[in-house]
Design a protein around this motif. Structure first.
Motif, mmCIF file in Angstrom:
data_model
loop_
_atom_site.group_PDB
_atom_site.id
_atom_site.type_symbol
_atom_site.label_atom_id
_atom_site.label_comp_id
_atom_site.label_asym_id
_atom_site.label_seq_id
_atom_site.Cartn_x
_atom_site.Cartn_y
_atom_site.Cartn_z
ATOM 1 N N ASP A 64 0.820 -1.214 0.000
ATOM 2 C CA ASP A 64 0.000 0.000 0.000
ATOM 3 C C ASP A 64 0.853 1.263 0.000
ATOM 4 N N LEU A 98 0.619 4.310 -2.591
ATOM 5 C CA LEU A 98 0.459 5.696 -2.153
ATOM 6 C C LEU A 98 1.531 6.591 -2.765
ATOM 7 N N GLU A 118 0.773 9.784 -5.228
ATOM 8 C CA GLU A 118 1.256 11.128 -4.906
ATOM 9 C C GLU A 118 2.236 11.629 -5.967
#
Length: 171
Positions: free
Chosen positions: A101, A105, A109
């Motif tokens: 995860d 992420l 981003e």
């Protein structure tokens, strides 16, 4: 002397790999934004260049300050290749096994920042969408991207190594 230079390079390569892995771990634990804002990259660049130069200087020292172009390049390149390999394996361990995860992420981003940057440069929206689709297909911490980044680091550092070899050789 070649084997001594390789031993020094391997020793400093292992140390470099450990430092790069620790930078990744501390960035991961402290603030994941270091991965997509460039902070981690700055620390990586400083560490890689520093360890490479130290490896060259140690190799030069064991040869009584007389070192060939080839030996300077060998001392630099072996150190960097091994250190970056260890770091790449660490990235695979962290972002493919330990915390998938976090890798997702970081990719999301990175895509957001990339899109904002490209929009500020007035790049065509269709071209931006195409580039973002590529980033979705090849996330930052996919096996292929990690491998490509490793190859890119080797190519870039081989050029730096050639420049350093030209500057630091002593015949």
């Amino acid at each position: 002397m070649d084997s001594e230079i390789k031993k020094i390079s391997i020793d400093y390569g292992i140390k470099l790999g450990t430092v790069l892995f620790l930078i990744t771990v501390f960035s991961f634990l402290y603030d994941i934004s270091f991965f997509y804002t460039g902070v981690k990259g700055v620390f990586f660049a400083i560490s890689i260049l520093s360890f490479g130069i130290i490896s060259i200087l140690k190799a030069r020292k064991i040869q009584n300050q007389i070192i060939s172009f080839k030996d300077v390049f060998t001392a630099y390149f072996f150190c960097i290749a091994l250190g970056c390999l260890i770091s790449s394996i660490g990235d695979i361990f962290i972002f493919k096994f330990l915390d998938k995860d976090a890798g997702n992420l970081i990719n999301e981003e990175t895509m957001i920042l990339y899109k904002e940057m490209r929009e500020m440069m007035n790049i065509d929206a269709e071209k931006i969408q195409q580039e973002l689709r590529t980033m979705i297909d090849y996330p930052v911490y996919s096996y292929l991207t990690i491998f490509n980044n490793y190859i890119y680091l080797l190519l870039m550092n081989s050029i730096i190594g050639l420049i350093l070899a030209f500057i630091l050789k002593k015949n």
